[in-house]
Design an enzyme around this catalytic site. Structure first.
Site, PDB file in Angstrom:
ATOM      1  N   TRP A 117      -5.133  -0.232  -2.265  1.00 36.34           N
ATOM      2  CA  TRP A 117      -4.805  -1.539  -2.840  1.00 36.34           C
ATOM      3  C   TRP A 117      -5.180  -2.713  -1.942  1.00 36.34           C
ATOM      4  O   TRP A 117      -5.255  -3.845  -2.404  1.00 36.34           O
ATOM      5  CB  TRP A 117      -3.295  -1.626  -3.123  1.00 36.34           C
ATOM      6  CG  TRP A 117      -2.448  -1.240  -1.943  1.00 36.34           C
ATOM      7  CD1 TRP A 117      -1.876  -0.028  -1.704  1.00 36.34           C
ATOM      8  CD2 TRP A 117      -2.101  -2.061  -0.816  1.00 36.34           C
ATOM      9  NE1 TRP A 117      -1.187  -0.035  -0.507  1.00 36.34           N
ATOM     10  CE2 TRP A 117      -1.310  -1.278   0.057  1.00 36.34           C
ATOM     11  CE3 TRP A 117      -2.372  -3.377  -0.462  1.00 36.34           C
ATOM     12  CZ2 TRP A 117      -0.792  -1.765   1.254  1.00 36.34           C
ATOM     13  CZ3 TRP A 117      -1.868  -3.873   0.738  1.00 36.34           C
ATOM     14  CH2 TRP A 117      -1.092  -3.071   1.578  1.00 36.34           C
ATOM     15  N   ASN A 118      -5.397  -2.480  -0.657  1.00 34.06           N
ATOM     16  CA  ASN A 118      -5.570  -3.630   0.239  1.00 34.06           C
ATOM     17  C   ASN A 118      -6.924  -4.315   0.093  1.00 34.06           C
ATOM     18  O   ASN A 118      -7.051  -5.520   0.318  1.00 34.06           O
ATOM     19  CB  ASN A 118      -5.306  -3.241   1.700  1.00 34.06           C
ATOM     20  CG  ASN A 118      -6.185  -2.119   2.182  1.00 34.06           C
ATOM     21  OD1 ASN A 118      -6.738  -1.343   1.401  1.00 34.06           O
ATOM     22  ND2 ASN A 118      -6.326  -2.003   3.493  1.00 34.06           N
ATOM     23  N   LYS A 156     -10.333   6.804  -9.172  1.00 34.42           N
ATOM     24  CA  LYS A 156      -8.896   6.560  -9.303  1.00 34.42           C
ATOM     25  C   LYS A 156      -8.505   5.417  -8.387  1.00 34.42           C
ATOM     26  O   LYS A 156      -8.402   5.577  -7.173  1.00 34.42           O
ATOM     27  CB  LYS A 156      -8.077   7.794  -8.936  1.00 34.42           C
ATOM     28  CG  LYS A 156      -6.583   7.634  -9.276  1.00 34.42           C
ATOM     29  CD  LYS A 156      -5.677   8.397  -8.351  1.00 34.42           C
ATOM     30  CE  LYS A 156      -5.421   7.661  -7.057  1.00 34.42           C
ATOM     31  NZ  LYS A 156      -4.699   6.361  -7.240  1.00 34.42           N
ATOM     32  N   PRO A 157      -8.274   4.216  -8.933  1.00 31.47           N
ATOM     33  CA  PRO A 157      -7.851   3.103  -8.088  1.00 31.47           C
ATOM     34  C   PRO A 157      -6.368   3.183  -7.776  1.00 31.47           C
ATOM     35  O   PRO A 157      -5.619   3.968  -8.381  1.00 31.47           O
ATOM     36  CB  PRO A 157      -8.160   1.881  -8.961  1.00 31.47           C
ATOM     37  CG  PRO A 157      -7.968   2.379 -10.363  1.00 31.47           C
ATOM     38  CD  PRO A 157      -8.424   3.826 -10.341  1.00 31.47           C
ATOM     39  N   PRO A 190      -2.515   2.462  -7.950  1.00 32.29           N
ATOM     40  CA  PRO A 190      -1.664   2.037  -9.067  1.00 32.29           C
ATOM     41  C   PRO A 190      -1.236   0.575  -8.970  1.00 32.29           C
ATOM     42  O   PRO A 190      -0.955  -0.054  -9.987  1.00 32.29           O
ATOM     43  CB  PRO A 190      -0.447   2.965  -8.960  1.00 32.29           C
ATOM     44  CG  PRO A 190      -0.922   4.152  -8.208  1.00 32.29           C
ATOM     45  CD  PRO A 190      -1.952   3.636  -7.255  1.00 32.29           C
ATOM     46  N   GLY A 236      -6.989   5.671   2.741  1.00 33.90           N
ATOM     47  CA  GLY A 236      -5.544   5.529   2.642  1.00 33.90           C
ATOM     48  C   GLY A 236      -4.861   6.083   3.873  1.00 33.90           C
ATOM     49  O   GLY A 236      -5.440   6.135   4.967  1.00 33.90           O
ATOM     50  N   SER A 237      -3.643   6.526   3.709  1.00 39.29           N
ATOM     51  CA  SER A 237      -2.833   6.958   4.845  1.00 39.29           C
ATOM     52  C   SER A 237      -3.295   8.310   5.388  1.00 39.29           C
ATOM     53  O   SER A 237      -3.854   9.131   4.660  1.00 39.29           O
ATOM     54  CB  SER A 237      -1.360   7.064   4.429  1.00 39.29           C
ATOM     55  OG  SER A 237      -1.159   8.168   3.575  1.00 39.29           O
ATOM     56  N   GLU A 282     -11.244   8.016   5.194  1.00 41.66           N
ATOM     57  CA  GLU A 282     -11.053   6.834   6.042  1.00 41.66           C
ATOM     58  C   GLU A 282      -9.560   6.574   6.038  1.00 41.66           C
ATOM     59  O   GLU A 282      -9.006   6.109   5.039  1.00 41.66           O
ATOM     60  CB  GLU A 282     -11.854   5.646   5.492  1.00 41.66           C
ATOM     61  CG  GLU A 282     -12.060   4.542   6.508  1.00 41.66           C
ATOM     62  CD  GLU A 282     -11.076   3.407   6.330  1.00 41.66           C
ATOM     63  OE1 GLU A 282     -10.116   3.374   7.137  1.00 41.66           O
ATOM     64  OE2 GLU A 282     -11.253   2.595   5.430  1.00 41.66           O
ATOM     65  N   LEU A 283      -8.901   6.880   7.168  1.00 41.52           N
ATOM     66  CA  LEU A 283      -7.444   6.952   7.198  1.00 41.52           C
ATOM     67  C   LEU A 283      -6.845   5.841   8.058  1.00 41.52           C
ATOM     68  O   LEU A 283      -7.473   4.824   8.302  1.00 41.52           O
ATOM     69  CB  LEU A 283      -7.024   8.338   7.686  1.00 41.52           C
ATOM     70  CG  LEU A 283      -7.649   9.509   6.921  1.00 41.52           C
ATOM     71  CD1 LEU A 283      -7.242  10.847   7.531  1.00 41.52           C
ATOM     72  CD2 LEU A 283      -7.288   9.461   5.437  1.00 41.52           C
ATOM     73  N   CYS A 306      -6.869  -1.696   7.644  1.00 41.49           N
ATOM     74  CA  CYS A 306      -6.841  -0.504   8.497  1.00 41.49           C
ATOM     75  C   CYS A 306      -7.441  -0.763   9.870  1.00 41.49           C
ATOM     76  O   CYS A 306      -7.165  -0.025  10.818  1.00 41.49           O
ATOM     77  CB  CYS A 306      -7.564   0.649   7.811  1.00 41.49           C
ATOM     78  SG  CYS A 306      -9.234   0.241   7.281  1.00 41.49           S
ATOM     79  N   GLU A 364       1.338   2.263  13.102  1.00 44.03           N
ATOM     80  CA  GLU A 364       0.649   1.181  12.407  1.00 44.03           C
ATOM     81  C   GLU A 364       1.663   0.374  11.592  1.00 44.03           C
ATOM     82  O   GLU A 364       2.377   0.915  10.747  1.00 44.03           O
ATOM     83  CB  GLU A 364      -0.416   1.771  11.482  1.00 44.03           C
ATOM     84  CG  GLU A 364      -1.288   0.750  10.788  1.00 44.03           C
ATOM     85  CD  GLU A 364      -2.362   1.416   9.940  1.00 44.03           C
ATOM     86  OE1 GLU A 364      -3.450   0.838   9.809  1.00 44.03           O
ATOM     87  OE2 GLU A 364      -2.099   2.512   9.393  1.00 44.03           O
TER      88      GLU A 364
END
Length: 481
Positions: free
Chosen positions: A152-153, A176-177, A179, A229-230, A251-252, A285, A384
């Site tokens: 989402w960022n 899948k974007p 939510p 994401g995470s 990419e975490l 990130c 983080e």
């Protein structure tokens, strides 16, 4: 009553009808007001999308790179020309200032342009043989159907960073974007539709993140999962992908340090530090999470940084001059507060910020905050934050600060402020990060590889390296007389 967006699931070139009982509400994080409802898809819609992508793969992959590039060129141009409208949609659903949102859209278009150019450059290799009766070559082949999961960022640029190279390589995609921010994804798919993308090549499923992800993982037709994401979710995707030996590109999370050496240009360095930490309200990130300042310049550096932070304007992304919009959720704001409370309890000093935002809006706002007298046992120095909290710690020598900067499981991005060329190379080589910025805190560009090491993931996005994730290398050995 808010209006339901009827076009939010796209499969095989058609927008799927939405039943009113299967929708989710999208909220503006600045006002907490509902924007619209979108379809709440799940496993069945994902399977249909994967089937469509699988059927379209043979045709799309066999097209020439030039043929694929034409669609990407058109999509890039449409996106660039429509950047202001798309930016307003992005700000409404995500909250970042409008100028940042428009800049993100233009950057997203830049990734499509780059990979439109790269589509024709999927070079192979001719291997000189050690045997007279052999000829050997390596050819790149698209991996197949790709499941793309985006955060989402950066709801526009994270999509094109994945779709651009995937489509250029000849893969088909199920997207899948997040939510929280599906509206930008919907608009991007509409752009591909307008650009003439063949049916089934790009598919979109909004809705139940867990159900969509599980279908991507369990379906044998999906050959690659690309995810931003995470780290926690990335590890889950790796474990579940092992069942079918799917390839994963991840990419975490990050925990980026900035090191400001004694020869740093303080005026320039504080401006860069400000831009890194508070861009997108610290929800990036690669934004700085730890600031190490040489003890000889620490007092001046902190004072200059404080004055600049105090000038930042917090508010709606649509208000003129806003520098920081809202955080994405109530939990995000609570996490920032928890990190601050822990630091203060353990002895940190609040340089500025740290109190409740006094604006008129009811959204998830948090004032930009700087703290000093920071120690390594504080949570903010180990985890983080993903928010506008900036801890400053002093150091005295190069070796110790490098050791501290590297003392983390993460390895996405790190930054150095120095005017010394020898130090630049020496320290950059010793930092255990996939990206190192020297007097530069905005390293992400279409033409360069972006990605981390350690628990910040693996694989690259951007540059010609970004194509490699979506290509298999086939070795062909030919016997001759």
């Amino acid at each position: 009553m808010i209006q339901t967006l009827t076009e939010s699931i796209y499969i095989n070139g058609k927008w799927k009808e939405v039943e009113s009982s299967q929708t989710q509400v999208i909220y503006n994080p600045a006002t907490l007001e509902p924007i619209t409802e979108v379809a709440y898809g799940g496993a069945q819609e994902t399977k249909e999308a994967i089937d469509a992508a699988s059927q379209a793969f043979s045709t799309w992959s066999e097209m020439t790179g030039r043929q694929r590039s034409r669609v990407l060129y058109k999509a890039s141009e449409f996106m660039r020309k429509d950047a202001e409208r798309l930016g307003k949609i992005l700000t409404r659903e995500q909250g970042k200032p409008l100028n940042e949102a428009i800049g993100e859209v233009k950057g997203a278009a830049g990734f499509l342009l780059w990979y439109a150019e790269e589509a024709s450059r999927g070079y192979g290799e001719w291997i000189p043989s050690s045997v007279k009766t052999k000829r050997m070559l390596v050819i790149p082949k698209p991996i197949g159907v790709v499941g793309a999961i985006t955060p989402w960022n950066f709801p526009s640029s994270m999509i094109t960073r994945k779709l651009g190279p995937a489509l250029a390589a000849g893969c088909t995609v199920v997207l899948k974007p997040s939510p929280e921010t599906p509206l930008s994804a919907i608009e991007i798919v509409k752009i591909f539709e307008k650009a003439g993308m063949p049916a089934g090549v790009v598919n979109l499923v909004t809705g139940d993140a867990e159900a969509i992800g599980k279908e991507m993982l369990s379906n044998k037709e999906v050959k690659l999962i690309t995810f931003t994401g995470s780290t926690e979710v990335g590890k889950y995707l790796m474990r579940e992908s092992a069942n079918h030996v799917k390839k994963v590109a991840l990419e975490l999370g990050g925990h980026a340090p900035i090191i400001a050496f004694e020869d740093a240009d303080i005026e320039k360095a504080t401006t860069l530090a400000l831009g890194s930490k508070f861009r997108n309200n610290g929800q990036t990130c690669i934004c700085a999470n730890r600031l190490y300042v040489h003890e000889s310049i620490a007092e001046e550096f902190t004072n200059v940084l404080k004055e600049k932070v105090l000038q930042l304007k917090v508010g709606s992304g649509f208000d003129q001059g806003t520098d920081l919009g809202p955080l994405i959720s109530e939990n995000a704001a609570k996490k920032v507060q928890a990190h601050l409370d822990d630091a203060v309890q353990k002895g940190a000093n609040i340089v500025c910020g740290g109190s409740k935002w006094d604006g008129d809006l009811q959204g998830y706002f948090y004032p930009p905050t700087v703290i000093s007298n920071v120690t390594d046992d504080m949570v903010v120095m180990r985890e983080e934050t993903f928010g506008p909290l900036f801890p400053i710690q002093t150091f005295s020598d190069e070796g110790s600060v490098i050791q501290k900067a590297n003392n983390t499981d993460y390895g996405l991005a790190a930054y150095i402020f120095t005017e010394n060329t020898s130090r630049t190379l020496r320290v950059a080589e010793k930092l255990d990060y996939g990206i190192v910025g020297v007097n530069d805190v905005f390293p992400a560009v279409p033409e360069a590889p972006f990605g981390g090491i350690k628990q910040s993931g693996h694989g690259k996005e951007g540059g010609h390296h970004g194509m490699d994730e979506f290509l298999e290398k086939k070795f062909i050995s030919i016997g001759i007389e």
